[in-house]
Each structure stands twice: as structure tokens, then as C-alpha cells.
Design an enzyme around this catalytic site. Structure first.
Site, PDB file in Angstrom:
ATOM      1  N   GLU A  65      22.596  20.801  21.179  1.00  0.00           N
ATOM      2  CA  GLU A  65      22.707  20.229  22.527  1.00  0.00           C
ATOM      3  C   GLU A  65      22.745  18.709  22.482  1.00  0.00           C
ATOM      4  O   GLU A  65      23.497  18.080  23.229  1.00  0.00           O
ATOM      5  CB  GLU A  65      21.563  20.709  23.419  1.00  0.00           C
ATOM      6  CG  GLU A  65      21.633  22.194  23.791  1.00  0.00           C
ATOM      7  CD  GLU A  65      22.915  22.552  24.530  1.00  0.00           C
ATOM      8  OE1 GLU A  65      23.581  21.640  25.071  1.00  0.00           O
ATOM      9  OE2 GLU A  65      23.254  23.749  24.580  1.00  0.00           O
ATOM     10  N   TYR A 148      19.749  17.600  31.699  1.00  0.00           N
ATOM     11  CA  TYR A 148      20.612  18.658  31.188  1.00  0.00           C
ATOM     12  C   TYR A 148      20.004  19.340  29.969  1.00  0.00           C
ATOM     13  O   TYR A 148      19.893  20.577  29.921  1.00  0.00           O
ATOM     14  CB  TYR A 148      22.011  18.119  30.833  1.00  0.00           C
ATOM     15  CG  TYR A 148      22.712  19.094  29.929  1.00  0.00           C
ATOM     16  CD1 TYR A 148      23.233  20.280  30.455  1.00  0.00           C
ATOM     17  CD2 TYR A 148      22.753  18.916  28.552  1.00  0.00           C
ATOM     18  CE1 TYR A 148      23.798  21.236  29.636  1.00  0.00           C
ATOM     19  CE2 TYR A 148      23.316  19.864  27.723  1.00  0.00           C
ATOM     20  CZ  TYR A 148      23.833  21.019  28.263  1.00  0.00           C
ATOM     21  OH  TYR A 148      24.370  21.980  27.456  1.00  0.00           O
ATOM     22  N   ASP A 166      25.807  20.565  33.444  1.00  0.00           N
ATOM     23  CA  ASP A 166      26.538  19.591  32.632  1.00  0.00           C
ATOM     24  C   ASP A 166      27.875  19.317  33.314  1.00  0.00           C
ATOM     25  O   ASP A 166      28.101  19.744  34.444  1.00  0.00           O
ATOM     26  CB  ASP A 166      26.742  20.130  31.209  1.00  0.00           C
ATOM     27  CG  ASP A 166      27.814  21.198  31.181  1.00  0.00           C
ATOM     28  OD1 ASP A 166      27.941  21.919  32.190  1.00  0.00           O
ATOM     29  OD2 ASP A 166      28.534  21.307  30.181  1.00  0.00           O
TER      30      ASP A 166
END
Length: 383
Positions: A65, A148, A166
Site C-alpha cells: 500500500e 487511505y 483512493d
DNA sequence: GATACGTGGAA
DNA sequence: TTTCCAAGTAT
């Protein structure tokens, strides 16, 4: 399938006939689509594996991520494999040095991510017994983990029904509800709709499904609405021009800055490098000596630009050989560097840098702009 | 809330 | 060629 309920949207747009708040049907349609069409990615546990009880490794989810922040899947793949090979778990990363991590990250961009990655690994190892916090709030305390990423790790690694928003989700949701508020003002509205769409079961698969949908179907240009599992629910498609969403302000022009870079070669052909300051652009990365980068607009005379790009700022007096120019595009400015090369007979040109054999330059924490400058003077170095 | 912060690929 | 932008965060 749940019967659609009617509910007025905040701006009374056509969404009242479409995907309405609290309706679980869109999520279930999307999950069914994801079961058939999900992408295979190195950090991903497939829906089938997930159903069989395979748990995603929070370390690998976190690492992927962070790498994926503002970065394409294709660019991330090789770096993810390199990092998980070098550092298979958070303790291994905590045991590495920051310079090790920066060398590994070189070329991926946004280098503060690498520095925060290392800080985060240190904190998880020292303050959380090597386990990532299993909550959005706990994750968000960690460096490099924001709205996020905390939601994504919570949903994907810990099955927490967090709203994962996102750029893909912003696009999908702004189209589903034909949100006419301009970005980024629309973010709170989009988050609210995403919370209402997120199912209690399989929240991680739902988040990944929304992102896969945005990446492969609900694309910025020419979306493949005919293939979209949510085309019945999409207010923007009903209006006829889904590409209009999300509504964005026009971009500002990118200024140009000029400067010079200096390739210093030892009698053995080694290249002189130094370390950049630990704040600002390319913080902590390696570089060849270079001048300040001065902004200049189109009204700036060629004579003035010549003064910005000559050898006056060189770190040593030498017979500088012009070696061409390079252009590099950063997010907020374009850089044009004049490159000069020289051979020195006495070793250090003062400063606190170091010498590197040309064959070992690949191992250094050199950002792309510096690789371009070196390549201008030493062709084939990075081929 | 606006700005700083990288890079490379696609159209 | 130019523009856009890709799984954002920190300040």
C-alpha cells in the site's frame, strides 16, 4: 437481490433512482464481479484463498500500500518483490539501515515514503511487538500511514469494514452518484457514500474490487461501462458522459528551473557522490555535485539562462568538459541541467562525499534525475 | 486548504 | 509533443 429503495441524494440529483445509501446490492454485484475478474498481484490473497482461510500478511499489505501511493501497479511489482526478498518481515526491515532502504527504493519516487517506511517498521518492532495495530486509528498513528492506507490495511489485512477511498474509489463513486462538487471539496461527500456502500462482510475484497474496477473498467478516459457490473446503478452513465466525473480544477502550468551538474572522475574512473540534505526534495538520497536550481520563465534571456547553467557553481576549479543537457520532470517543476565532466588527479574535492566505481553506481541511492545526469557524461552507465 | 513531493507510461 | 495521471501523506 435487495429491492432498491428510493432516497433523495444530498443535491437531489438523479442518484435517487440509482445506488442509494444502505443498499447492499451494489456491493454484492461488485463482489461477484471481483470473484471472476480480480487481478492477480504479488501482494494479493485471492478471493478463493481468502475463503479457504488464508490471511493476508499485514506486513506485505502495508508494504504494497505504501509503494502504491501515487504509483502504478506495474512500477511497484518489481520493487515489492525486491523488498520482500531482502526484508521478508517487519523485523527484518527494522534491522536494516535507512540508507539500505533508500538504496532499495531508488527509482520509485516520493522518497519520504521510504524514510517513513523505515520509521514505521522501527515503531512496529519496538512499540507493537512486531504486530501492526488492528485498527484504523492505531494504524494512522504510524508514519506514512494516512486516511487511505490505514483504511486499506484495516480492511484488507484485518477484515474491518473501513471506507477505503483512493483515486479509483473517488472516480467510481463520483460517477455512481454523479457528484458535481469539484475535487477535492467532494472528498467528504465521496467518503460518506463509500461508507454507505461498504459491506460488513468481505470489506477487504470490496475495497480491492472497487480499485480493480476503477483501474480496469471505470477508467479516467473511455470507461468500459458496457462491462461494468454497476452500470445499472450509475448516475453518470445515465446522464451520458461518465468521463465528466470526478470534476477537477484545471492544472497549473509547470515552471522550469535551470542548473548545472558536475561529474567528477578520479584517476581510476570512480565517480564522486555526496548525500542530499535530510529535508526537502530527494531528501537523504545521493547526488553528484550540482548548483542551485533557479526558476526562469520564457521571458528570461538566453544570456541569463547561460549564467544559471555555467560552471561557476562547480565545487572545484577544473577543466570542465560540457557533456550535454538533461531534462527531468518533477511533479511541480521541470528541471533542465547542463552537465559537465572533469578528471581530477588529487582525490577529494573537499566536501563530505565518497567515490564509487562506475560498475557500482546501480547500488547507490541515486534518484532518476541523477542517473540521467551521470548518463549524459558517461553513456551506458545505467544501460 | 494549498503546496511539496518522483517517476514512467499512455493517449 | 504535451498532458494526464497512479492504491496519498505531511505540513
Amino acid at each position: 437481490m435487495t429491492k432498491k429503495r428510493l432516497q433523495a441524494s444530498p443535491d437531489n440529483s438523479p442518484t435517487m433512482f440509482l445506488a442509494v445509501s444502505g443498499d447492499d446490492a451494489p456491493a454484492q454485484k461488485l463482489l461477484a464481479w471481483y470473484d471472476r475478474h480480480h487481478r492477480i498481484l504479488p501482494w494479493r490473497v485471492t478471493p478463493v484463498e481468502h475463503k479457504q482461510g488464508v490471511r493476508p500478511d499485514p506486513y506485505r499489505i502495508w508494504l504494497s500500500e505504501v509503494m502504491l501511493q501515487q504509483t502504478t501497479v506495474e512500477a511497484v511489482k518489481a520493487y515489492f518483490l525486491k523488498f520482500t526478498s531482502l526484508w521478508p518481515n517487519v523485523q527484518a526491515l527494522a534491522d536494516a539501515t535507512e540508507d539500505d532502504v533508500l538504496r532499495g527504493w531508488a527509482g520509485l519516487g516520493y522518497y519520504s515514503r521510504a524514510r517513513n517506511l523505515k520509521k514505521c517498521a522501527d515503531m512496529v518492532a519496538s512499540q507493537h511487538k512486531g504486530q501492526f495495530p488492528a485498527s484504523v486509528e492505531g494504524l494512522k498513528q504510524l508514519p506514512g500511514i494516512g486516511d487511505y492506507t490505514s483504511a486499506a490495511i484495516a480492511a484488507i489485512a484485518f477484515d474491518i469494514p473501513a471506507a477505503v477511498v483512493d483515486g479509483n474509489v473517488e472516480r467510481v463513486v463520483s460517477r455512481l452518484f454523479a457528484i458535481k462538487t469539484m475535487m477535492p471539496q467532494a472528498k467528504s461527500e465521496i467518503r460518506k457514500f463509500t461508507e454507505q456502500l461498504t459491506p460488513q462482510t468481505r470489506p477487504g475484497d470490496f475495497a480491492q474490487a472497487m480499485m480493480d474496477l476503477g483501474a480496469t473498467i471505470c477508467t479516467p478516459k473511455k470507461p468500459a461501462c458496457i462491462l461494468c457490473p454497476l452500470n445499472d446503478n450509475c448516475a453518470a452513465l445515465l446522464e451520458g458522459e461518465p468521463e465528466l466525473y470526478p470534476v477537477k480544477a484545471p492544472k497549473k502550468a509547470r515552471p522550469v528551473r535551470y542548473g548545472a551538474a558536475f561529474i567528477i572522475l578520479s584517476p581510476q574512473g570512480d565517480v564522486y557522490l555526496r548525500k542530499r540534505p535530510d529535508k526537502g526534495l530527494l531528501a537523504g538520497m545521493s547526488e553528484v555535485p550540482n548548483s542551485e536550481w533557479i526558476a526562469a520563465d520564457e521571458a528570461t534571456s538566453p544570456e541569463h539562462i547561460a549564467r544559471l547553467t555555467n560552471t561557476d557553481p562547480a565545487p572545484i576549479a577544473a577543466n570542465w568538459q560540457p557533456s550535454g543537457t538533461i531534462t527531468h520532470i518533477f511533479t511541480h517543476f521541470e528541471l533542465r541541467l547542463s552537465v559537465y565532466k572533469t578528471d581530477v588527479s588529487t582525490m577529494p574535492p573537499s566536501n563530505n562525499g565518497w567515490w564509487v566505481a562506475q560498475d557500482n553506481l546501480e547500488k547507490e541511492a541515486l534518484p532518476t534525475v541523477m542517473k540521467k545526469a551521470i548518463s549524459a557524461a558517461l553513456p551506458d552507465t545505467f544501460k
